[in-house]
Design an enzyme around this catalytic site. Structure first.
Site, PDB file in Angstrom:
ATOM      1  N   LYS A 179      28.683  50.194 -61.874  1.00 11.48           N
ATOM      2  CA  LYS A 179      29.911  50.968 -61.708  1.00 11.48           C
ATOM      3  C   LYS A 179      30.507  51.285 -63.076  1.00 11.48           C
ATOM      4  O   LYS A 179      30.600  50.416 -63.942  1.00 11.48           O
ATOM      5  CB  LYS A 179      30.905  50.191 -60.844  1.00 11.48           C
ATOM      6  N   GLU A 219      24.491  47.285 -47.437  1.00 11.61           N
ATOM      7  CA  GLU A 219      25.622  46.358 -47.512  1.00 11.61           C
ATOM      8  C   GLU A 219      26.772  46.801 -46.613  1.00 11.61           C
ATOM      9  O   GLU A 219      26.789  47.928 -46.116  1.00 11.61           O
ATOM     10  CB  GLU A 219      26.110  46.255 -48.953  1.00 11.61           C
TER      11      GLU A 219
END
Length: 307
Positions: free
Chosen positions: A163, A28
């Site tokens: 996360k 990404e």
């Protein structure tokens, strides 16, 4: 797809690797623009590509540049995205047609990277951590588009877990509802980005890249839609103490709430704040876990190319 060639641009190296059945790993670009400061962001991005090559695969860093959906950007383009930093739009699914139509730049999130990887024919993607259900989402409805994409797009995402700024329990529940299996690489416990512990179990433990490649291959043969989420714990030597990082996250979340920070601005703010609270330790951990994921993704891609 009709007219796709006028928007999608796959680099010659990636195109040749795919044509020859060689392993390719998607990467990404949000980590470049929004993940860390320049020039460390560019150095890290180039090092991740190096790690992929050293482990027998071809890297394909993905971004939108002047309206082109680019799969496999050059060093100069990585530097361009890195220098622009936060000026680059953080692009998810909803942003892609707008950026193409306006001929603007975009750094791809997990969701957008999955979409463009699939368009190009890439099945394995390495990232840092995936988005998920944010804390307090039962009232704010703040849920990352990454989770929906995992239920729709057939790409394997290799990460260090969701996360740790998120509500991990609700994230696991959401993935279960969407039919997305969460795999732990050599672990029974969901890793939580900076730390190897979360208190939540993964759906399946897998101990070799070959096992993961085989499951993805069978899923494709069965014609089942959606991707796979592979969680790979941060290496022990870089892992942060669970209680310490949890306390740091609580402080950052409280400040974000106090300042009224919401939506797509939340994650960059929290990661930056946590970096400052931890004196940069979290940034080094972030970098190392990405390298670790790139190694595993390359091994899986190599095994998948043999299926």
């Amino acid at each position: 797809m009709k007219n796709l060639e006028q928007y999608l641009e796959v680099s010659a190296e990636v195109k040749q690797a795919l044509a020859e059945g060689k392993p390719v790993v998607a990467l990404e670009s949000t980590i470049i623009s929004h993940g860390m400061p320049y020039p460390q962001n560019v150095e890290t991005a180039l090092n991740v590509e190096k790690v992929v090559r050293e482990n027998g695969a071809v890297p394909a860093t993905i971004a939108i540049i002047q309206g082109k959906l680019k799969v496999g950007i050059s060093k100069d383009e990585i530097d361009y995205i890195g220098k622009k930093g936060l000026q680059v739009i953080k692009a998810s699914r909803r942003d892609l047609p707008v950026l193409c139509a306006r001929k603007e730049d975009g750094a791809t999130t997990v969701a957008a990277t999955m979409i463009l990887a699939h368009m190009a024919g890439i099945s394995v993607f390495a990232t840092g951590g995936v988005g998920g259900v944010h804390r307090g989402a039962e009232t704010t409805m703040d849920i990352s588009a990454d989770l929906e994409e995992l239920s729709e797009t057939p790409v394997m995402v290799v990460c260090a877990g969701a996360k740790s700024i998120l509500d991990l329990g609700l994230t696991m529940e959401y993935l279960e509802t969407k039919g997305v299996a969460v795999f732990g690489y050599q672990t029974d416990e969901l890793p939580a980005f900076y730390t190897r512990k979360s208190g939540f179990k993964v759906d399946y433990r897998m101990d070799t890249p070959e096992e993961l490649a085989r499951v993805f291959h069978v899923k494709e043969q069965l014609g089942m839609r959606g991707g796979m989420l592979v969680t790979n714990p941060i290496p022990e030597e870089y892992a942060m103490d669970h209680d310490y990082i949890s306390k740091s996250i609580e402080e950052a979340v409280e400040e974000a709430n106090r300042l009224g920070i919401k939506g797509k601005e939340t994650t960059p703010f929290l990661l930056d704040k946590i970096q400052k609270i931890t004196g940069g330790t979290s940034l080094e951990a972030n970098i190392q876990l990405v390298y670790n994921n790139a190694r595993l993704a390359s091994a899986i891609a190599a095994d998948l190319s043999k299926c």
